[in-house]
Design a protein around this motif. Sequence first.
Motif, PDB file in Angstrom:
ATOM      1  N   ILE A   1      47.773  46.751   2.223  1.00 56.80           N
ATOM      2  CA  ILE A   1      48.250  47.123   3.554  1.00 56.80           C
ATOM      3  C   ILE A   1      47.080  47.575   4.426  1.00 56.80           C
ATOM      4  N   THR A   2      46.120  48.273   3.829  1.00 60.76           N
ATOM      5  CA  THR A   2      44.917  48.677   4.564  1.00 60.76           C
ATOM      6  C   THR A   2      44.174  47.459   5.095  1.00 60.76           C
ATOM      7  N   GLU A   3      44.057  46.419   4.265  1.00 66.83           N
ATOM      8  CA  GLU A   3      43.373  45.200   4.701  1.00 66.83           C
ATOM      9  C   GLU A   3      44.157  44.490   5.800  1.00 66.83           C
ATOM     10  N   ILE A   4      45.485  44.462   5.679  1.00 65.30           N
ATOM     11  CA  ILE A   4      46.299  43.826   6.717  1.00 65.30           C
ATOM     12  C   ILE A   4      46.161  44.588   8.030  1.00 65.30           C
ATOM     13  N   ARG A   5      46.057  45.913   7.949  1.00 68.31           N
ATOM     14  CA  ARG A   5      45.838  46.706   9.174  1.00 68.31           C
ATOM     15  C   ARG A   5      44.522  46.302   9.849  1.00 68.31           C
ATOM     16  N   LYS A   6      43.491  46.049   9.055  1.00 73.69           N
ATOM     17  CA  LYS A   6      42.205  45.608   9.616  1.00 73.69           C
ATOM     18  C   LYS A   6      42.367  44.260  10.304  1.00 73.69           C
TER      19      LYS A   6
ATOM     20  N   SER B   1      57.082  37.629  -7.352  1.00 74.03           N
ATOM     21  CA  SER B   1      57.547  38.998  -7.576  1.00 74.03           C
ATOM     22  C   SER B   1      56.410  40.007  -7.421  1.00 74.03           C
ATOM     23  N   LEU B   2      55.238  39.668  -7.944  1.00 75.48           N
ATOM     24  CA  LEU B   2      54.106  40.594  -7.874  1.00 75.48           C
ATOM     25  C   LEU B   2      53.504  40.660  -6.475  1.00 75.48           C
ATOM     26  N   ARG B   3      53.315  39.503  -5.842  1.00 74.19           N
ATOM     27  CA  ARG B   3      52.620  39.476  -4.567  1.00 74.19           C
ATOM     28  C   ARG B   3      53.490  39.894  -3.387  1.00 74.19           C
ATOM     29  N   SER B   4      54.801  39.875  -3.546  1.00 77.76           N
ATOM     30  CA  SER B   4      55.686  40.193  -2.422  1.00 77.76           C
ATOM     31  C   SER B   4      55.555  41.639  -1.982  1.00 77.76           C
ATOM     32  N   VAL B   5      55.477  42.551  -2.927  1.00 78.30           N
ATOM     33  CA  VAL B   5      55.353  43.974  -2.604  1.00 78.30           C
ATOM     34  C   VAL B   5      53.870  44.318  -2.529  1.00 78.30           C
ATOM     35  N   LYS B   6      53.425  44.695  -1.346  1.00 81.88           N
ATOM     36  CA  LYS B   6      52.000  44.913  -1.112  1.00 81.88           C
ATOM     37  C   LYS B   6      51.551  46.292  -1.598  1.00 81.88           C
ATOM     38  N   GLU B   7      50.396  46.316  -2.242  1.00 82.60           N
ATOM     39  CA  GLU B   7      49.762  47.567  -2.641  1.00 82.60           C
ATOM     40  C   GLU B   7      49.210  48.270  -1.402  1.00 82.60           C
TER      41      GLU B   7
ATOM     42  N   LEU C   1      53.897  37.776   5.102  1.00 82.31           N
ATOM     43  CA  LEU C   1      52.507  37.813   5.556  1.00 82.31           C
ATOM     44  C   LEU C   1      51.681  38.560   4.519  1.00 82.31           C
ATOM     45  N   GLY C   2      50.471  38.090   4.252  1.00 83.58           N
ATOM     46  CA  GLY C   2      49.610  38.774   3.293  1.00 83.58           C
ATOM     47  C   GLY C   2      48.284  38.072   3.155  1.00 83.58           C
ATOM     48  N   LEU C   3      47.978  37.595   1.937  1.00 85.61           N
ATOM     49  CA  LEU C   3      46.753  36.816   1.733  1.00 85.61           C
ATOM     50  C   LEU C   3      46.838  35.472   2.450  1.00 85.61           C
ATOM     51  N   ASP C   4      48.031  35.002   2.685  1.00 86.26           N
ATOM     52  CA  ASP C   4      48.258  33.803   3.491  1.00 86.26           C
ATOM     53  C   ASP C   4      49.054  34.207   4.719  1.00 86.26           C
ATOM     54  N   VAL C   5      48.851  33.495   5.811  1.00 86.67           N
ATOM     55  CA  VAL C   5      49.615  33.831   7.009  1.00 86.67           C
ATOM     56  C   VAL C   5      51.101  33.547   6.784  1.00 86.67           C
ATOM     57  N   HIS C   6      51.425  32.490   6.047  1.00 93.63           N
ATOM     58  CA  HIS C   6      52.772  32.268   5.518  1.00 93.63           C
ATOM     59  C   HIS C   6      52.645  32.544   4.029  1.00 93.63           C
ATOM     60  N   ASP C   7      52.772  33.797   3.665  1.00 92.15           N
ATOM     61  CA  ASP C   7      52.345  34.240   2.351  1.00 92.15           C
ATOM     62  C   ASP C   7      53.090  33.536   1.227  1.00 92.15           C
ATOM     63  N   MET C   8      52.312  32.931   0.327  1.00 90.46           N
ATOM     64  CA  MET C   8      52.793  32.320  -0.923  1.00 90.46           C
ATOM     65  C   MET C   8      53.612  31.057  -0.716  1.00 90.46           C
TER      66      MET C   8
ATOM     67  N   SER D   1      60.940  47.692   0.136  1.00 88.28           N
ATOM     68  CA  SER D   1      59.824  48.495   0.620  1.00 88.28           C
ATOM     69  C   SER D   1      58.516  47.880   0.132  1.00 88.28           C
ATOM     70  N   GLY D   2      57.565  47.720   1.038  1.00 89.23           N
ATOM     71  CA  GLY D   2      56.289  47.105   0.690  1.00 89.23           C
ATOM     72  C   GLY D   2      56.161  45.667   1.115  1.00 89.23           C
ATOM     73  N   PHE D   3      57.266  45.051   1.562  1.00 88.56           N
ATOM     74  CA  PHE D   3      57.171  43.711   2.129  1.00 88.56           C
ATOM     75  C   PHE D   3      56.441  43.804   3.471  1.00 88.56           C
ATOM     76  N   VAL D   4      55.640  42.799   3.778  1.00 85.35           N
ATOM     77  CA  VAL D   4      55.062  42.655   5.116  1.00 85.35           C
ATOM     78  C   VAL D   4      55.571  41.329   5.674  1.00 85.35           C
ATOM     79  N   ILE D   5      56.216  41.390   6.833  1.00 85.79           N
ATOM     80  CA  ILE D   5      56.871  40.222   7.412  1.00 85.79           C
ATOM     81  C   ILE D   5      56.574  40.160   8.907  1.00 85.79           C
ATOM     82  N   THR D   6      56.799  38.994   9.479  1.00 85.06           N
ATOM     83  CA  THR D   6      56.683  38.861  10.931  1.00 85.06           C
ATOM     84  C   THR D   6      58.070  38.947  11.564  1.00 85.06           C
ATOM     85  N   ASN D   7      58.090  39.367  12.824  1.00 85.61           N
ATOM     86  CA  ASN D   7      59.316  39.473  13.618  1.00 85.61           C
ATOM     87  C   ASN D   7      59.033  38.741  14.914  1.00 85.61           C
TER      88      ASN D   7
END
Length: 462
Positions: A172-177, A162-168, A345-352, A385-391
Amino acid sequence: MFSSDTYITRRRYLKHNISEGLIVLLGNVDVPMNYTDNTYYFRQDSSFLYFFGLDFQRLAGIIDADSGDEIIFGDDVSIEDIIWMGPQVSLKEKAARVGITKTDSYKNLQMIIDKAIRSGRKIHFLPPYRAENKLLLSDLFGISPSKLASYSSLELIKAIVSLRSVKEEQEITEIRKACAVGYQMHVTAMKMAKAGVQEQTIAGTIEGIANSGGGMVSFPVILSQNGETLHNHDHSQMLKDGRLLLVDAGAEIGSHYASDFTRTVPVSGKFTQKQREIYEIVLAANNRGRELTKPGTTYLSVHLAAAEVIASGLKDLGLMKGDVKEAVRNGAHALFMPHGLGHMLGLDVHDMEDLGQIYVGYDDETRPVDQFGTAYVRMGRKLQSGFVITNEPGIYFIPALIEKWKAEKINTDFINFDRLSGYLDFGGIRLEDDILVTENGSEIIGDRIPVTPDEIEDLMKL
């Protein structure tokens, strides 16, 4: 590492979401490649990183949901360590940087666990995925390594998901990098994709770009002219004119946030008519998927809508037939796309997904579908809102699968098997972007890697 307030706030939310008891989060340790002192690249556990931010070996954290106490267990280095590693910051200083005031020796972790067990307290730990932590938890709790997963805390798993799913915003800035590094990896691969070049040369080059970005690849590079093999890590072939090169690769930057992209390009830079026809269908499915991605929509429904685009396009080419929606309901599209549309997607490529993919990709309303292809949908839950996913839709011509379905007369009402004989040496096409779910819709993270046939052909001329 983010500010200490970030980790203090995350741990406070976690304590609030756990009813009672002791939360035990283990960091990772070095893993030998072939002898003890020759180790693989160290990678910290992502949940430990999320709540404690310390990217060092042999650490454990305890959070007491009842008293609020927080402790980091570890040990300061010896003079022998300093000789080989150089001066090191003390554990107490490291802990202070993430808002922890209490530290203890690693050996005392057992004492704390034993005390909690004797007191009959509830103890929460996550399902371990590394052998070293399986053995440690087995020693700490007296549970056979093979049974640890069944004793792990579902309450803790759900709280962390629940906490890690919605990105701060800072995440998101780090994922952009990470996406910016991934962009360079793929553009470089496109420019190198010429007849006579070894696949391994391209794979090694783009892995070097990931390393030079301050981290490493976010997963082993998938790069092959045999793109019909979904996770093809064999890079032994020489590129040949007329073939398609599928590259699925991403970067993990120093903060450990990841990117994950796929592009498929014609060797030497010119699509054949047949290749372009299939490519345009996959691109249309990708664009449709992004258009439909928004809060409140299930990603399973987006997956099925993308599958309808693929079935419709293949019907126009005479490879499929019948009613498109009925074909998808019967899973006929899975002959050509036997995987899901994407994943977190997040801290893991297949996050969590180490916590259990069913808890990450599904919720109480949306459950997995027991049907070939659709059963491989990793992300089906309602989007926020705040999820990061692949398409990442694709079309693949897998000879063994085609022959099996043809022999067993599977979905003959929707597939023109005779027409498929001219595609058995086609390979596969996948197109993958990283998507941020916004308040009103979604957006591709960072600059979109060239994706239209014309963009790719123009780039590959350079």
